[in-house]
Each structure stands twice: as structure tokens, then as C-alpha cells.
Design an enzyme around this catalytic site. Structure first.
Site, short mmCIF file in Angstrom:
data_model
loop_
_atom_site.label_atom_id
_atom_site.label_comp_id
_atom_site.label_asym_id
_atom_site.label_seq_id
_atom_site.Cartn_x
_atom_site.Cartn_y
_atom_site.Cartn_z
N ASP A 20 0.87 -1.16 0.00
CA ASP A 20 0.00 0.00 0.00
C ASP A 20 0.92 1.22 0.00
OD1 ASP A 20 -2.41 1.60 0.45
OD2 ASP A 20 -1.61 1.85 2.47
N ASP A 22 0.01 5.11 1.10
CA ASP A 22 -0.15 6.07 2.20
C ASP A 22 -0.16 5.36 3.55
OD1 ASP A 22 -0.76 8.66 0.64
OD2 ASP A 22 -2.14 7.22 -0.24
#
Length: 225
Positions: A20, A22
Site C-alpha cells: 500500500d 499512504d
């Protein structure tokens, strides 16, 4: 300040890593909450209660789920996207994330993010992180996290079975997406202010882990001294 927990490192080897973005390899929390906070206030929402609910998901999914009368999720998501692209102040890489990513063999890692591609590229550049050759963004899926679609596509693009991939995540929606894809999950807690209930492997950031690449190209992790 992150919620500190003792690291738990997976013992198996992997064909690929999927990250991922953020909260997992970079911290965009301040920027995202500035933009979303202004929008939530304009919509008459309780900003403090709303902000924790929007992390790790596509903007359009977050807005659609609110079911606000007279609000077009497509239009509002585009407004928020433009605001986030224009506001990258304080977007920084997590400690040692750049160094960790630089060690990974090309073609064996990628990013699976809920952000649209334009925002993903802007944030990676602002944080000084490399643009991966394999990037799955909001435009590549019809259903965002916690649906596993993004991680299934990411594993496919790495030519790896989902069960042979380690997913790096920071929020519950992403963890559930990794689980549903059939992948192992490593939880990054650097941006956490409260514990995330999980039985998965976990580290605060990349200072706590070392990478080993075997002669067969498979990747394993061990705790840093």
C-alpha cells in the site's frame, strides 16, 4: 507519534512484495486530513469522527458510502483529488522506506494503492520514493479496498500466486483486502496513534527489518539487530 509494538516478522519466503502507499511507505496523513477535513466541514459532517473512516479507501467509495443527499460522489471525489494533488506539504517517506525499496529486485514488487494514479505519482515524487514498474491504482479496479481486487491484480502482474506474496498495509480496509486475496500481511504501525487489532506480522517502520534475497530470487525478512 506511532503506537509502538514489538516487531513480528514472517518466517517464510516470498516471490513478491505488494505495498500500500499512504501510511505504509510514505506519510501523507497531514495533507490528506487537511483536504478531507475542509471538505467534511463544508458537508456539515463531524470532522473528528469522519476523518478516521476515510483512510485506505478510494475517495469515491468513501463519499458514496456517506449517501449524502444532493451530493454527486464523482464530482466531489474529483474536487478532493485536485486538492490533494495541490497539497503535498509534509508528505515524507517512512524511515528507511526508500532504502528498503531500493534493495528489491525489479519485477518482484509493486504498489497497490487506493489513490488515483496522478495523486500516487505526485506523492511518491514528493516523498522521494521510486516509481515502481508495477502500480495498481484506483483506476485499475471497479471495487476498492477492503475488496481484494487490487491485490489479486497486483499478484497477477507480478506473475505470483497471492499466497506467495507479502502485502504491506497500515489500515484495516487494506489488511482485509490482503486477507481476502489470500496473501500474508505485514502491518506497518508508523502512523498509528491507536493499536490495530491484528494477528499478522508487524513492524513500526523499515528500520526494524532486513531483507535477504536467496539464490532462487525468493525474499525473506529478518528482524534488524
Amino acid at each position: 507519534m506511532s503506537f509502538a509494538l514489538l516487531p513480528i516478522i514472517p518466517t517464510k519466503s516470498y516471490a513478491g512484495f505488494l505495498f500500500d502507499m499512504d501510511g505504509t511507505i510514505l506519510n501523507s496523513l497531514a495533507s490528506a486530513e487537511r483536504v478531507w477535513g475542509r471538505w467534511a466541514a463544508e458537508m456539515g459532517l463531524d470532522v473528528e469522527k469522519f476523518l478516521p473512516t476515510m483512510h485506505g479507501k478510494r475517495g469515491i467509495d468513501t463519499i458514496t458510502a456517506l449517501n449524502l443527499p444532493g451530493v454527486d460522489p464523482v464530482v466531489e471525489a474529483e474536487k478532493i483529488l485536485r486538492g490533494e494533488i495541490e497539497d503535498v506539504e509534509g508528505v515524507v517517506a517512512l524511515p528507511c522506506a526508500a532504502e528498503f525499496l531500493a534493495q528489491l529486485p525489479e519485477g518482484q514488487w509493486g504498489i497497490v494503492t487506493s489513490s488515483p494514479i496522478e495523486l500516487a505519482k505526485v506523492r511518491l515524487a514528493a516523498a522521494g520514493l521510486p516509481q515502481p514498474t508495477m502500480l495498481v491504482t484506483a483506476e485499475d479496479v471497479t471495487i476498492g479496498k477492503p475488496d481484494p481486487q487490487g491485490y489479486l491484480l497486483g499478484a497477477k502482474r507480478l506473475n505470483a500466486a497471492p499466497s506467495d506474496v507479502l502485502v504491506f498495509e497500515d489500515v484495516l480496509a487494506g489488511v482485509r483486502a490482503g486477507e481476502a486475496a489470500g496473501a500474508d500481511v505485514m502491518v506497518i504501525t508508523a502512523t498509528h496513534t491507536h493499536p490495530l487489532e491484528t494477528q499478522h506480522s508487524r513492524i513500526v517502520d523499515y528500520r526494524q527489518v532486513l531483507l535477504n534475497i536467496g539464490s532462487d530470487g525468493r525474499m525473506t525478512l529478518r528482524a534488524a539487530a
